[in-house]
Design a protein around this motif. Structure first.
Motif, PDB file in Angstrom:
ATOM      1  N   MET A   1       0.191   5.078  -7.530  1.00  0.00           N
ATOM      2  CA  MET A   1      -1.306   5.831  -7.586  1.00  0.00           C
ATOM      3  C   MET A   1      -1.565   6.777  -8.610  1.00  0.00           C
TER       4      MET A   1
ATOM      5  N   GLU B   1       0.656  -1.207   0.014  1.00  0.00           N
ATOM      6  CA  GLU B   1      -0.058  -0.220  -0.145  1.00  0.00           C
ATOM      7  C   GLU B   1       0.882   1.175   0.140  1.00  0.00           C
TER       8      GLU B   1
ATOM      9  N   ASN C   1       0.942   3.843  -2.773  1.00  0.00           N
ATOM     10  CA  ASN C   1       0.675   5.324  -2.769  1.00  0.00           C
ATOM     11  C   ASN C   1       1.608   6.297  -3.048  1.00  0.00           C
TER      12      ASN C   1
END
Length: 103
Positions: free
Chosen positions: A36, A28, A32
């Motif tokens: 992203m 994650e 990010n």
């Protein structure tokens, strides 16, 4: 002078991200910071995280193919999403995070 300043700042930010990303392989966090921008908007045809329809044909090729494409680049996507300081472990963790909501 302004262009040089912006370039220096961007270069410093990229180095800081690389050092941070190398410290952990949290998918994650890598997503990010490195993925992203394209995978949230669909820029350059990037499949959007959570969009099962866009991911289905890619997942049919197998997760190892997705890892290979993410690490080595594929179509408009540069190797490692343009973040060459990422390890293969970090890239595969980001891929796992990207596809997780569609499985």
């Amino acid at each position: 002078m302004r262009t040089l300043t912006v370039s220096v700042l961007l270069g410093a930010a990229a180095l800081a991200f690389t050092a941070t990303a190398q410290a952990d392989a949290d998918g994650e966090a890598v997503y990010n910071q490195a993925c992203m921008a394209c995978h949230m908007t669909g820029a350059a045809g990037a499949p959007i995280r959570g969009n099962a329809e866009q991911w289905a044909p890619r997942l049919e090729k197998g997760i190892e193919t997705l890892y290979d494409h993410a690490i080595n680049g594929f179509n408009a996507m540069p190797p490692k999403g343009g973040q060459m300081g990422l390890s293969e472990e970090q890239v595969t963790a980001a891929v796992d995070y990207l596809v997780e909501p569609t499985q």
